[in-house]
Structure formats: structure tokens, C-alpha cells
Design an enzyme around this catalytic site. Sequence first.
Site, mmCIF file in Angstrom:
data_model
loop_
_atom_site.group_PDB
_atom_site.id
_atom_site.type_symbol
_atom_site.label_atom_id
_atom_site.label_comp_id
_atom_site.label_asym_id
_atom_site.label_seq_id
_atom_site.Cartn_x
_atom_site.Cartn_y
_atom_site.Cartn_z
ATOM 1 N N GLU A 46 15.026 -0.505 13.119
ATOM 2 C CA GLU A 46 14.581 0.707 12.432
ATOM 3 C C GLU A 46 15.597 1.170 11.396
ATOM 4 O O GLU A 46 15.232 1.633 10.324
ATOM 5 C CB GLU A 46 14.286 1.834 13.439
ATOM 6 C CG GLU A 46 13.052 1.584 14.287
ATOM 7 C CD GLU A 46 11.765 1.408 13.483
ATOM 8 O OE1 GLU A 46 11.700 1.885 12.332
ATOM 9 O OE2 GLU A 46 10.827 0.776 13.993
ATOM 10 N N TYR A 129 13.121 10.594 12.962
ATOM 11 C CA TYR A 129 12.287 9.391 13.015
ATOM 12 C C TYR A 129 12.911 8.310 13.901
ATOM 13 O O TYR A 129 12.258 7.767 14.798
ATOM 14 C CB TYR A 129 12.058 8.835 11.597
ATOM 15 C CG TYR A 129 11.442 7.458 11.640
ATOM 16 C CD1 TYR A 129 10.080 7.316 11.850
ATOM 17 C CD2 TYR A 129 12.222 6.311 11.555
ATOM 18 C CE1 TYR A 129 9.512 6.060 11.960
ATOM 19 C CE2 TYR A 129 11.664 5.059 11.665
ATOM 20 C CZ TYR A 129 10.307 4.934 11.858
ATOM 21 O OH TYR A 129 9.756 3.701 11.982
ATOM 22 N N ASP A 147 7.192 8.085 9.597
ATOM 23 C CA ASP A 147 7.884 7.635 8.393
ATOM 24 C C ASP A 147 6.890 7.771 7.242
ATOM 25 O O ASP A 147 5.800 8.335 7.420
ATOM 26 C CB ASP A 147 8.406 6.195 8.559
ATOM 27 C CG ASP A 147 7.277 5.189 8.762
ATOM 28 O OD1 ASP A 147 6.095 5.610 8.799
ATOM 29 O OD2 ASP A 147 7.564 3.989 8.873
#
Length: 353
Positions: A46, A129, A147
Site C-alpha cells: 500500500e 487510508y 483512496d
Amino acid sequence: MKRKTEVDEALIRGLTRWFRASARDLPWRASGPPGRRDAYHVLVSEVMLQQTQVSRVAERFGEFMARFPDVAALAGAEEDEVLAVWSGLGYYRRARLLHAAARAVVAEHGGRLPREVRTLRALPGLGRYTAGAVASLAHGEGAALVDANVARVLMRLGGRRGTAAVGMEWAWERAEALAARAGERAPVVNEAMMELGATVCTPRGPRCEQCPVRDLCIARAKGWQERIPAPKVKAAKKEVFASAVVVRVGDRIVVEQRPEKGLWARMWQVPTLEREDRAATREEIEEWLGVKGLKKVDAFVHETTHRTVRFEVWEAVSQRKLWNGREVVAPASTSERAISTPQRRIVVKDCSV
Ligand code: SF4
């Protein structure tokens, strides 16, 4: 007209079924399905994906994992080593923060990434996030994650108009409501929305006829797909003129480290003089570096998100031993140092002459 709870249930079912049948086979997904994936793999991927394309991350993820297979290995590495393995992914601040987060996980959490969003967010570099991604995709928590892809999908589905920035907070609320309704299916719904935004509900030209939830989409019903989210007004890019000098001292070259802050912070490069108004002249560079006989050998433009960097590459030969904080090294040894993509191009070219 369907009630909201029915719409949400249909969305959850449609997204879940579609994701299970159509998810791309990506290296960081190999350690488990959404909700039971390796937390370190989720975190690293990520962070890499934040500002780098999926195809590029897919190429580099394996190498990073081979070098730093777990949190402890990353935490125990030197920063320069982490930046060198990160080379080519750009936005090196992310690598520094990831490294700092690994150290905090080892020091404060016994080497295991925490489950709760609040605890995760206290780690260096983990925003709403990324913390949501680790909590949801690794630990199966009912957390939401939004996102740009998820925000676009939710805004279109809900017919929410405005720019992505304006719709972001609304999208978080919507994602939290969906995650709460989805219960243990929340991780797969989260990842399905990310996947749908990346592969079907793309910024331009969404392929609505292939969308598993097209019958629930307000933007499609109204023909607003291309107008949601509304385009933002782009800020003009800053121009930088960089005069990079390959100084040869025998078969070695001179390198320097960039300042602590700013573009390519603390990365290595050949001596480079930067100006914002125009490229430095030969005389100015000779005066700045204390060398004579510069020859211009190359020029190219490197684009970053916020800057257009116009490089001019110069060459010089010197016998000097002392370089005032700079180092004199074998060109090949620079592969072990963190070097930005344009500077790598300069050094590699130099290695090959
Ligand atoms: Fe996106 Fe089209 Fe699906 Fe709506 S129908 S979510 S606009 S791909």
C-alpha cells in the site's frame, strides 16, 4: 424504488461476487485473501502503491520482499540500504517513513502490526487510508478505506457531483456505512471497490457495460460518468534548471548528498547546481565547483508530479583530492546508494563510457 439498505446489500453482493471471480493476480495478494493477508505485505504494497503505478510496484515488490522479508528485517536495515532497494519507485520520503514505521512496530508492538486503526495511525507515515488497509485487508477489521479509486467509484455510484477533493469526506462516510453493513465481508468489499476503480470504473472511459453494479449506479443512469468527479484546476508545475557535473578523478567520480529536506532529500548525485530562473552558465558552474574545462555532454528533461527539471550534464577532469564534504567513488559503487532516477541515468551513462 429500492430502499437504501436493499441497494447497499445488492452492492455488497455484486462487488463480492465480481471480485472473487475477476481479481487480478498481484504479488502482494499471494499471502492470503482480503481479511487474512500478511499485514507486512499489505503495508509495504500500500505504501508503494500510493504514488507509483501498479505495474511498476508489481515489478519491484518481490525484490523488496526478498531483501526485507519481514518487519524485523526492514527495521534492522540501514536507511541508505532501504533507499537503494527503493530506487526507481520515486517519492523516497515514503521509504523513510516505512522504515521508521517498521522500527516503531519492533520497538513498541513486539514486531507485529497492530489491528486497530487508531493504533496503526500512530505509526510514522500511516494515514487514514493505509491504517484502514492494514486493519481491513490483513486483520479482517470492519474498517473503511478510501483512496482516489474508491472515492471515484462511490461518487459515481451515488451520483455525488463535485471534485474528488470535495467528495472525499462524503466518500469516507459512505464507505464506513458500507463496511458496517458488510460486516465480515467488509475487507472483500473494500478491495473490490479498489479493483473496480483501477480496472473498470477508470477516471476516463469507464467500461460501464462490464461493471457488476451498473444497475445500481446513479452516474450511469444519468449519463454523468465522465463528469464525476469534476476535474480540478491544475496548479502550474515549477521549473528547475539543474546543471549536473560528472567530475572524473582518475577512474572515479565525485558524488554529493542532497540536503535533508526537499526534492530527492538525502539522495546521492553528481555535483548539481540548481536554479529556478535559468540554467547556470559554464563560468558559474566552474566558479561554484572550482574546476576548469567543463564540456557539455547531454541535456534532458525529467518530469516529477510538481516539477519540470531541465538537466544539463557537464563533464570535467580533475586531480583534486579534497572535495569539501563530497566523496570520490567508483561509478559502479553508486548502485549501492540511493540515487534519483535522473541522476542514475547520468551515472549509468558515465559507467558505460
Ligand atoms: Fe463506474 Fe460505470 Fe460502474 Fe457506475 S456503472 S460504477 S460509472 S463503471
